[in-house]
Scaffold this motif. Structure first.
Motif, PDB file in Angstrom:
ATOM      1  N   GLY A   5      43.537 -30.897   0.522  1.00 59.98           N
ATOM      2  CA  GLY A   5      42.641 -29.750   0.658  1.00 59.98           C
ATOM      3  C   GLY A   5      42.355 -29.122  -0.688  1.00 59.98           C
ATOM      4  N   ASP A  47      45.403 -17.834   9.057  1.00 63.03           N
ATOM      5  CA  ASP A  47      44.262 -17.957   8.148  1.00 63.03           C
ATOM      6  C   ASP A  47      44.130 -16.736   7.248  1.00 63.03           C
ATOM      7  OD1 ASP A  47      42.019 -19.014   6.940  1.00 63.03           O
ATOM      8  OD2 ASP A  47      40.662 -18.112   8.397  1.00 63.03           O
ATOM      9  N   THR A  48      45.169 -16.434   6.529  1.00 69.44           N
ATOM     10  CA  THR A  48      45.155 -15.317   5.590  1.00 69.44           C
ATOM     11  C   THR A  48      46.074 -15.696   4.436  1.00 69.44           C
ATOM     12  OG1 THR A  48      47.090 -14.314   6.616  1.00 69.44           O
ATOM     13  CG2 THR A  48      44.957 -13.584   7.423  1.00 69.44           C
ATOM     14  N   PHE A  49      45.944 -14.995   3.336  1.00 71.69           N
ATOM     15  CA  PHE A  49      46.797 -15.302   2.178  1.00 71.69           C
ATOM     16  C   PHE A  49      48.274 -15.200   2.561  1.00 71.69           C
ATOM     17  CE2 PHE A  49      43.327 -13.334  -0.690  1.00 71.69           C
ATOM     18  CZ  PHE A  49      42.549 -14.450  -0.514  1.00 71.69           C
ATOM     19  N   SER A  86      41.849 -33.099  -3.493  1.00 72.98           N
ATOM     20  CA  SER A  86      40.850 -32.108  -3.145  1.00 72.98           C
ATOM     21  C   SER A  86      39.468 -32.489  -3.627  1.00 72.98           C
ATOM     22  CB  SER A  86      41.236 -30.771  -3.774  1.00 72.98           C
ATOM     23  OG  SER A  86      40.241 -29.812  -3.511  1.00 72.98           O
ATOM     24  N   GLY A 143      46.916 -23.031   7.671  1.00 78.07           N
ATOM     25  CA  GLY A 143      45.548 -22.519   7.663  1.00 78.07           C
ATOM     26  C   GLY A 143      44.957 -22.456   9.057  1.00 78.07           C
ATOM     27  N   ALA A 197      45.847 -28.836   4.380  1.00 73.04           N
ATOM     28  CA  ALA A 197      45.287 -27.474   4.356  1.00 73.04           C
ATOM     29  C   ALA A 197      43.819 -27.599   3.975  1.00 73.04           C
ATOM     30  CB  ALA A 197      46.041 -26.589   3.366  1.00 73.04           C
ATOM     31  N   ILE A 216      37.514 -29.982  -4.573  1.00 81.66           N
ATOM     32  CA  ILE A 216      37.120 -28.851  -5.428  1.00 81.66           C
ATOM     33  C   ILE A 216      37.995 -28.796  -6.681  1.00 81.66           C
ATOM     34  CG2 ILE A 216      36.055 -27.385  -3.670  1.00 81.66           C
ATOM     35  CD1 ILE A 216      38.715 -25.882  -3.423  1.00 81.66           C
ATOM     36  N   TYR A 251      36.932 -20.332  -1.299  1.00 78.96           N
ATOM     37  CA  TYR A 251      37.111 -18.934  -0.918  1.00 78.96           C
ATOM     38  C   TYR A 251      36.114 -18.048  -1.665  1.00 78.96           C
ATOM     39  CZ  TYR A 251      39.146 -14.337  -0.432  1.00 78.96           C
ATOM     40  OH  TYR A 251      39.321 -13.004  -0.194  1.00 78.96           O
ATOM     41  N   LEU A 310      32.596 -18.484  -0.232  1.00 84.22           N
ATOM     42  CA  LEU A 310      32.402 -17.808   1.063  1.00 84.22           C
ATOM     43  C   LEU A 310      32.395 -16.295   0.917  1.00 84.22           C
ATOM     44  CD1 LEU A 310      34.635 -20.044   3.346  1.00 84.22           C
ATOM     45  CD2 LEU A 310      32.148 -19.904   3.346  1.00 84.22           C
ATOM     46  N   ILE A 325      38.420  -6.971  -1.209  1.00 84.31           N
ATOM     47  CA  ILE A 325      38.559  -7.905  -0.095  1.00 84.31           C
ATOM     48  C   ILE A 325      39.238  -7.203   1.075  1.00 84.31           C
ATOM     49  CG2 ILE A 325      38.629  -9.851  -1.687  1.00 84.31           C
ATOM     50  CD1 ILE A 325      41.667 -10.046  -1.049  1.00 84.31           C
ATOM     51  N   ARG A 326      39.620  -7.954   2.096  1.00 81.07           N
ATOM     52  CA  ARG A 326      40.175  -7.306   3.283  1.00 81.07           C
ATOM     53  C   ARG A 326      41.685  -7.136   3.226  1.00 81.07           C
ATOM     54  NH1 ARG A 326      38.949  -8.635   9.678  1.00 81.07           N
ATOM     55  NH2 ARG A 326      39.634  -6.604  10.418  1.00 81.07           N
TER      56      ARG A 326
HETATM   57  C1  FAD Z   1      34.532 -14.552   3.818  1.00 82.08           C
HETATM   58  C2  FAD Z   1      36.013 -14.685   3.944  1.00 82.08           C
HETATM   59  C3  FAD Z   1      36.826 -13.665   3.485  1.00 82.08           C
HETATM   60  C4  FAD Z   1      38.212 -13.764   3.607  1.00 82.08           C
HETATM   61  N1  FAD Z   1      38.962 -12.741   3.144  1.00 82.08           N
HETATM   62  C5  FAD Z   1      40.300 -12.816   3.219  1.00 82.08           C
HETATM   63  C6  FAD Z   1      41.090 -11.750   2.711  1.00 82.08           C
HETATM   64  O1  FAD Z   1      40.595 -10.738   2.232  1.00 82.08           O
HETATM   65  N2  FAD Z   1      42.424 -11.864   2.788  1.00 82.08           N
HETATM   66  C7  FAD Z   1      43.023 -12.956   3.325  1.00 82.08           C
HETATM   67  O2  FAD Z   1      44.241 -12.997   3.344  1.00 82.08           O
HETATM   68  N3  FAD Z   1      42.293 -13.973   3.834  1.00 82.08           N
HETATM   69  C8  FAD Z   1      40.953 -13.939   3.783  1.00 82.08           C
HETATM   70  N4  FAD Z   1      40.205 -14.974   4.283  1.00 82.08           N
HETATM   71  C9  FAD Z   1      40.870 -16.060   5.020  1.00 82.08           C
HETATM   72  C10 FAD Z   1      41.594 -17.145   4.210  1.00 82.08           C
HETATM   73  O3  FAD Z   1      42.662 -16.605   3.492  1.00 82.08           O
HETATM   74  C11 FAD Z   1      40.733 -17.920   3.253  1.00 82.08           C
HETATM   75  O4  FAD Z   1      39.666 -18.470   3.948  1.00 82.08           O
HETATM   76  C12 FAD Z   1      41.477 -19.041   2.536  1.00 82.08           C
HETATM   77  O5  FAD Z   1      40.626 -19.588   1.590  1.00 82.08           O
HETATM   78  C13 FAD Z   1      41.950 -20.133   3.487  1.00 82.08           C
HETATM   79  O6  FAD Z   1      42.595 -21.133   2.737  1.00 82.08           O
HETATM   80  P1  FAD Z   1      42.592 -22.659   3.195  1.00 82.08           P
HETATM   81  O7  FAD Z   1      43.414 -23.420   2.234  1.00 82.08           O
HETATM   82  O8  FAD Z   1      42.914 -22.745   4.613  1.00 82.08           O
HETATM   83  O9  FAD Z   1      41.078 -23.106   3.056  1.00 82.08           O
HETATM   84  P2  FAD Z   1      40.177 -23.269   1.697  1.00 82.08           P
HETATM   85  O10 FAD Z   1      40.566 -22.288   0.662  1.00 82.08           O
HETATM   86  O11 FAD Z   1      38.777 -23.277   2.174  1.00 82.08           O
HETATM   87  O12 FAD Z   1      40.578 -24.685   1.188  1.00 82.08           O
HETATM   88  C14 FAD Z   1      40.405 -25.887   1.892  1.00 82.08           C
HETATM   89  C15 FAD Z   1      39.768 -26.899   0.980  1.00 82.08           C
HETATM   90  O13 FAD Z   1      39.925 -28.213   1.495  1.00 82.08           O
HETATM   91  C16 FAD Z   1      38.840 -28.981   1.071  1.00 82.08           C
HETATM   92  N5  FAD Z   1      38.704 -30.143   1.956  1.00 82.08           N
HETATM   93  C17 FAD Z   1      38.337 -30.161   3.251  1.00 82.08           C
HETATM   94  N6  FAD Z   1      38.353 -31.422   3.730  1.00 82.08           N
HETATM   95  C18 FAD Z   1      38.757 -32.220   2.708  1.00 82.08           C
HETATM   96  C19 FAD Z   1      38.957 -33.616   2.582  1.00 82.08           C
HETATM   97  N7  FAD Z   1      38.770 -34.451   3.602  1.00 82.08           N
HETATM   98  N8  FAD Z   1      39.365 -34.096   1.394  1.00 82.08           N
HETATM   99  C20 FAD Z   1      39.564 -33.262   0.331  1.00 82.08           C
HETATM  100  N9  FAD Z   1      39.393 -31.935   0.394  1.00 82.08           N
HETATM  101  C21 FAD Z   1      38.985 -31.415   1.574  1.00 82.08           C
HETATM  102  C22 FAD Z   1      37.670 -28.034   1.206  1.00 82.08           C
HETATM  103  O14 FAD Z   1      36.651 -28.378   0.302  1.00 82.08           O
HETATM  104  C23 FAD Z   1      38.280 -26.700   0.833  1.00 82.08           C
HETATM  105  O15 FAD Z   1      37.991 -26.367  -0.474  1.00 82.08           O
HETATM  106  C24 FAD Z   1      38.811 -14.907   4.200  1.00 82.08           C
HETATM  107  C25 FAD Z   1      37.979 -15.920   4.666  1.00 82.08           C
HETATM  108  C26 FAD Z   1      36.602 -15.824   4.551  1.00 82.08           C
HETATM  109  C27 FAD Z   1      35.753 -16.931   5.076  1.00 82.08           C
END
Ligand code: FAD
Lengths: 145, 485
Positions: free
Chosen positions: B18, B442-444, B44, B430, B178, B46, B53, B56, B68-69
């Motif tokens: 991820g 789904d939060t930090f 990843s 996640g 993730a 990215i 993040y 978005l 942020i939230r």
């Molecule tokens: C608008 C918004 C605001 C938010 N604000 C907060 C906040 O204030 N506080 C908080 O705690 N949480 C917040 N969140 C929720 C959450 O903490 C974040 O979304 C966080 O980025 C989730 O982390 P993650 O690792 O699950 O996903 P991401 O950070 O999105 O990382 C996952 C990554 O995996 C990659 N990926 C997917 N499939 C593959 C693949 N097959 N091969 C390689 N790479 C791949 C994607 O490109 C992506 O970059 C918010 C979410 C959103 C949408």
């Protein structure tokens, strides 16, 4: 840290036994309005901590009950500090009335200085530094064990 | 078999897939626990962990200067959560008011939350400190499969030209997935409109770039329909109100809530959430004690239908009550340019002059047909996990199954149930794991809770040393002085 009932009690007892004891040892030589020898003051101070711990179990039950009215089941930081007022008053009157016979009567100034400094120190530690050695503590509702 | 097919294979004990926030906090934990970079890879598509993040958040109107939230001690760059962001910002901005807010939240003040920029800058510092980029492998992960001899194969498509073959394979004892959101979903009526008219400009999702909406409104008066009652709707509203004021615009806003909350709601005095004017109010996306207090402890014990019921009870779309937002909405209602209504939308059509008409039916039987220039979908619906290839494959071929709310069933320590392989383990964190023993995934802070559970599980399995108070304190000082782990 957002506490559970067990976490509240454990955190209180743990902080009294660590921060509370250290602060008592440091503050007792300089509390105002006392004439007793330092050894006796230490004994009194430590017994006050014991009383805060024992009464505290009752207090925590009340706080836990009150917390149920909060949707988030949280306990705002401010509550953690302000509860020093009712707890301090109750303990002070108990000591004054002689209801807690094994603790020597202490002058108001000495009691409040000691009690407040201990309380504020514990509150500060619980709101941050505690997380440094104990990385699981905040995710377990304040349980130390 | 893999080797004989001429596909290069790399042996790495721990692979995280991820490379977003979830991967970052997990490898951060493990680095601090003592795993060297040579033992871990992050795969990843990215370049830096906060990229998706940040994308978005920027789309949904949180540029770096906005707040942020999540709260002050949800620090993905610091597993101790101390010093909290508020202490740091108060120190840097020389502004003790932040500390006052922290002390009085959420009673006399809104929750103090950090600026997005503060979060990103600190993530960058920590990524450098743990040598994150030494572990990063760019590529698209195709699948994760159990290996006959224990552990897993991860099949990756590297970026074009980056490797001599079309596929590369990682052989590892542990895998962590993730990958964030499986995909975004539109409200069905909006999806239908977009497909029918091939119009992707006027009906937009708040999670995709949609600056054209705000730019258009600067050129002439217009009407916008907002759909959804969550924080993203609040943010978009704020932007519309801010622009209205800043540029003296005449924007009209129609806000459609499917569930219109009129006040405190809930079955019992012990479970009643605040609300009003359409919204359900809550500081964070779940009640605060989900991340460590009573609700976390309760949920941890529940299975099946009971767990699903608990999720339902505390779930639901919500947004924080922020004083600034409340003022803006009040002014909007009084000024007659903000209209909030309850309703479900049957369909959206295009008018003769190219505008949009929504057919809205409210529960009291009234039918409204508001005409607008734009519709912004702020519902933030997520696609089913099977929309993601890696999950679809896991469900089909590797023994993974769904939890009571339809996502991936994981253990309390975030191992994906049913996927064990020899002495290896497969973990996930996640959004895909929502519905498990821990709701705030789904939060930090939730990602950090998962990372801690995973790291402790890896310690039980002997992959890394357990973290006790002394070592933790020593590591914390290293964080403070920004010295390598
Ligand atoms: C608008 C918004 C605001 C938010 N604000 C907060 C906040 O204030 N506080 C908080 O705690 N949480 C917040 N969140 C929720 C959450 O903490 C974040 O979304 C966080 O980025 C989730 O982390 P993650 O690792 O699950 O996903 P991401 O950070 O999105 O990382 C996952 C990554 O995996 C990659 N990926 C997917 N499939 C593959 C693949 N097959 N091969 C390689 N790479 C791949 C994607 O490109 C992506 O970059 C918010 C979410 C959103 C949408």
């Amino acid at each position: 840290m957002v506490p559970t009932l067990m976490g509240r009690i454990q955190t209180r007892l743990f902080l009294l036994a660590t921060v509370g004891v250290v602060v008592t040892l440091l503050i007792m030589p300089i509390v105002p309005g006392v004439t007793a020898p330092l050894g006796e003051l230490y004994v009194t101070g430590l017994l006050v901590l014991v009383a805060v711990g024992v009464l505290g179990i009752g207090w925590e039950l009340i706080y836990h009950f009150l917390m149920q009215f909060r949707w988030e089941k949280d306990w705002p930081t401010m509550f953690g500090l302000l509860t020093l007022v009712p707890e301090g008053l109750l303990l002070y009157f108990l000591l004054r009335s002689g209801a807690v016979g094994f603790i020597d009567p202490i002058p108001a100034a000495a009691f409040w200085t000691h009690f407040t400094v201990v309380w504020v120190s514990m509150w500060l530690v619980a709101n941050g530094p505690m997380r440094v050695p104990f990385i699981r503590w905040r995710f377990r509702g304040g349980r130390v064990l | 078999m893999v080797a004989s097919a001429g596909i290069p294979m790399y042996d790495i004990p721990f692979v995280s897939i991820g490379g977003g926030m979830g991967s970052f906090v997990t490898v951060d934990y493990l680095r601090v626990y003592g795993v060297p970079t040579s033992q871990m890879r992050v795969i990843s598509n990215i370049d830096h962990p906060w990229q998706t993040y940040e994308f978005l958040t920027r789309c949904s109107q949180i540029p770096r200067g906005e707040r942020i939230r999540s709260d002050s001690s949800s620090r993905p760059d610091n597993l101790w959560g101390f010093p909290s962001y508020a202490l740091e910002e108060a120190w840097k901005d020389k502004n003790p008011a932040y500390l006052w807010q922290l002390f009085t939240e959420p009673l006399l003040n809104d929750y103090w939350t950090p600026r997005a920029g503060t979060v990103f800058e600190n993530l960058e510092r920590e990524a450098k400190r743990i040598n994150y980029w030494d572990m990063l492998v760019k590529g698209q992960v195709r699948m994760v499969r159990r290996r006959a001899g224990g552990g897993y194969f991860t099949v990756v498509t590297p970026p074009e030209g980056a490797a001599p073959t079309k596929r590369i394979v990682f052989r590892s004892r542990f895998v962590h997935i993730a990958v964030g959101y499986p995909g975004l979903k539109f409200l069905p009526d909006l999806q239908e409109f977009r497909t029918k008219y091939s119009d992707y400009q006027h009906v937009v999702n708040a999670y995709e770039p949609h600056e054209q909406v705000y730019e258009f409104l600067k050129t002439r008066p217009g009407t916008v329909v907002i759909r959804g009652g969550g924080i993203v709707a609040s943010r978009v509203l704020q932007r519309l109100f801010d622009d209205r004021k800043k540029f003296g615009l005449k924007t009209q806003i129609i806000h459609i809530f499917r569930t219109f909350v009129t006040g405190s709601h809930g079955p019992h005095v012990w479970s009643r959430r605040k609300g009003g004017d359409g919204w359900a109010y809550q500081g964070f996306n779940y009640p605060k004690s989900v991340w460590g207090g009573q609700l976390k402890a309760e949920m941890r014990k529940l299975e099946g239908a009971e767990r699903a019921a608990k999720y339902k009870q505390m779930g639901g779309t919500n947004t924080p009550y922020r004083r600034h937002w409340q003022e803006q909405m009040r002014a909007g209602r009084e000024g007659g340019y903000y209209h909030a209504v309850q309703g479900t939308v049957d369909r959206v059509e295009r008018t003769e002059d190219g505008r949009l008409v929504s057919y809205v039916r409210s529960s009291d039987g009234i039918i409204r047909e508001p005409v607008s220039d734009y519709i912004i979908d702020c519902t933030g619906l997520e696609a089913d996990i099977s929309e993601h290839r890696v999950f679809a494959d896991l469900l089909q071929n590797s023994g993974a199954y769904r939890n009571p709310v339809g996502r991936l069933e994981v253990e309390r320590h975030f191992e994906v149930k049913g996927t064990a392989s020899g002495d290896g383990a497969l973990y996930a964190s996640g959004s895909a794991t929502l519905g498990g023993y821990f709701p705030g995934v789904d939060t930090f802070l939730g990602l950090q809770i998962a990372a801690q559970e995973i790291s402790d599980d890896l310690a039980r399995r002997g992959f890394v040393r357990k973290m006790g108070p002394l070592r933790s304190t020593a590591q914390w000082f290293k964080w403070v002085f920004n010295s390598p782990v």
